[in-house]
Design a protein around this motif. Structure first.
Motif, PDB file in Angstrom:
ATOM      1  N   UNK A 268       3.637  32.317  59.178  1.00 41.32           N
ATOM      2  CA  UNK A 268       2.965  33.583  59.460  1.00 41.32           C
ATOM      3  C   UNK A 268       3.942  34.628  59.987  1.00 41.32           C
ATOM      4  N   UNK A 269       3.565  35.879  59.816  1.00 41.61           N
ATOM      5  CA  UNK A 269       4.455  37.001  60.156  1.00 41.61           C
ATOM      6  C   UNK A 269       4.814  37.013  61.628  1.00 41.61           C
ATOM      7  N   UNK A 270       3.886  36.658  62.518  1.00 38.16           N
ATOM      8  CA  UNK A 270       4.184  36.729  63.950  1.00 38.16           C
ATOM      9  C   UNK A 270       5.274  35.745  64.366  1.00 38.16           C
ATOM     10  N   UNK A 271       5.516  34.727  63.549  1.00 36.38           N
ATOM     11  CA  UNK A 271       6.598  33.786  63.843  1.00 36.38           C
ATOM     12  C   UNK A 271       7.958  34.336  63.423  1.00 36.38           C
ATOM     13  N   UNK A 272       7.944  35.369  62.586  1.00 36.87           N
ATOM     14  CA  UNK A 272       9.192  35.978  62.133  1.00 36.87           C
ATOM     15  C   UNK A 272       9.636  37.132  63.017  1.00 36.87           C
ATOM     16  N   UNK A 273       8.696  37.713  63.761  1.00 35.56           N
ATOM     17  CA  UNK A 273       9.000  38.850  64.634  1.00 35.56           C
ATOM     18  C   UNK A 273       9.199  38.329  66.057  1.00 35.56           C
ATOM     19  N   UNK A 274      10.365  38.584  66.665  1.00 33.07           N
ATOM     20  CA  UNK A 274      10.663  37.990  67.982  1.00 33.07           C
ATOM     21  C   UNK A 274       9.973  38.718  69.137  1.00 33.07           C
ATOM     22  N   UNK A 275      10.055  38.102  70.326  1.00 33.40           N
ATOM     23  CA  UNK A 275       9.653  38.702  71.600  1.00 33.40           C
ATOM     24  C   UNK A 275       8.154  38.998  71.699  1.00 33.40           C
ATOM     25  N   UNK A 276       7.359  38.375  70.850  1.00 35.26           N
ATOM     26  CA  UNK A 276       5.921  38.588  70.914  1.00 35.26           C
ATOM     27  C   UNK A 276       5.493  39.997  70.563  1.00 35.26           C
ATOM     28  N   UNK A 277       6.299  40.687  69.757  1.00 33.31           N
ATOM     29  CA  UNK A 277       5.991  42.075  69.398  1.00 33.31           C
ATOM     30  C   UNK A 277       4.903  42.175  68.336  1.00 33.31           C
ATOM     31  N   UNK A 278       4.638  41.056  67.664  1.00 32.66           N
ATOM     32  CA  UNK A 278       3.619  41.047  66.605  1.00 32.66           C
ATOM     33  C   UNK A 278       2.578  40.003  66.957  1.00 32.66           C
ATOM     34  N   UNK A 279       1.292  40.369  66.811  1.00 32.24           N
ATOM     35  CA  UNK A 279       0.211  39.511  67.266  1.00 32.24           C
ATOM     36  C   UNK A 279      -0.110  38.351  66.346  1.00 32.24           C
ATOM     37  N   UNK A 280      -0.527  38.651  65.117  1.00 36.63           N
ATOM     38  CA  UNK A 280      -0.875  37.605  64.169  1.00 36.63           C
ATOM     39  C   UNK A 280      -2.323  37.157  64.268  1.00 36.63           C
ATOM     40  N   UNK A 281      -2.627  36.059  63.569  1.00 36.28           N
ATOM     41  CA  UNK A 281      -4.012  35.581  63.451  1.00 36.28           C
ATOM     42  C   UNK A 281      -4.591  35.155  64.793  1.00 36.28           C
ATOM     43  N   UNK A 282      -3.819  34.473  65.612  1.00 40.32           N
ATOM     44  CA  UNK A 282      -4.306  34.037  66.922  1.00 40.32           C
ATOM     45  C   UNK A 282      -4.660  35.247  67.790  1.00 40.32           C
ATOM     46  N   UNK A 283      -3.836  36.278  67.720  1.00 38.26           N
ATOM     47  CA  UNK A 283      -4.041  37.517  68.470  1.00 38.26           C
ATOM     48  C   UNK A 283      -5.361  38.185  68.066  1.00 38.26           C
ATOM     49  N   UNK A 284      -5.603  38.299  66.768  1.00 43.37           N
ATOM     50  CA  UNK A 284      -6.802  38.993  66.307  1.00 43.37           C
ATOM     51  C   UNK A 284      -8.036  38.098  66.419  1.00 43.37           C
ATOM     52  N   UNK A 285      -7.842  36.799  66.345  1.00 44.58           N
ATOM     53  CA  UNK A 285      -8.970  35.895  66.507  1.00 44.58           C
ATOM     54  C   UNK A 285      -9.563  36.011  67.914  1.00 44.58           C
TER      55      UNK A 285
END
Length: 214
Positions: free
Chosen positions: A169-186
């Protein structure tokens, strides 16, 4: 001719004003029928009407743009769309009338799936589509950038709503927690009072609405 090319979307838009969406089916894919109906009877005619007036004035294949320029322009479009969506989304949650009238349908399901990315009313889908369509034009981006941005934007939206924390998933490619991803939106769909930005986390962090765990 241009007059005949816009007849179909205008006719469908008029017809859709007097029709009701089909009944929701009692099956695992019960959200699929309303989504298809919404796109067929309202969104497709509206987009066709817009494109039929705009497309003759756009030269699609002007020149190939340098790859790095396309990447940078797509990133800028994503950042701008992320801010617009965050503000628009937060407004719909803070104003009860907006939530009841327009946004509540998107929260029909607290457990997200890929289909819930498109499970929205006409107003919400068209308004977010307007942001997405206007940004590349306002920034003067090449049509190739616009196409790439649409593809990336839809991909990220479906990924956010898929309900799976995938290893690629994309959030694993963006460092420092700058991208949320599925867990964030869930978490947003579960609690409805946090994580209003669709992709990146900085706006929620600044607004004090960021939540990173259950």
């Amino acid at each position: 001719t241009s007059s005949s090319s816009i007849f179909y979307p205008i006719l469908l838009l008029c017809m859709s004003s007097f029709t009701t969406p089909p009944l929701t089916l009692s099956c695992p894919f019960d959200g699929l029928v309303p989504i298809i109906s919404e796109h067929l009877h309202r969104l497709h005619p509206a987009c066709s009407l817009f494109l039929s007036s705009l497309w003759p004035h756009v030269l699609l294949l002007a020149a190939l743009t340098h790859f790095t320029r396309v990447i940078l322009q797509v990133l800028v479009c994503l950042l701008l769309f992320d801010f617009q969506s965050f503000a628009w989304h937060l407004l719909h949650h803070r104003v009860p009338w907006l939530y009841r009238t327009f946004h509540k349908v998107h929260h029909t399901y607290t457990s997200t799936s890929a289909l819930t990315a498109e499970y929205s009313g006409t107003w919400e889908t068209l308004s977010l589509g307007l942001f997405a369509a206007a940004n590349p034009l306002l920034l003067g981006c090449h049509p190739l950038t616009e196409l790439a941005f649409f593809v990336v934007n839809i991909w990220l939206s479906v990924e956010d709503h898929c309900g799976y924390d995938l290893p690629w998933a994309t959030h694993r490619l963006v460092p420092l927690g700058l991208y949320g991803g599925a867990r964030h939106h869930d978490l947003h769909h579960l609690k409805s009072k946090c994580n209003f930005a669709p992709y990146f986390t900085h706006w929620d962090r600044l607004a004090g609405t960021l939540q990173t765990q259950d």
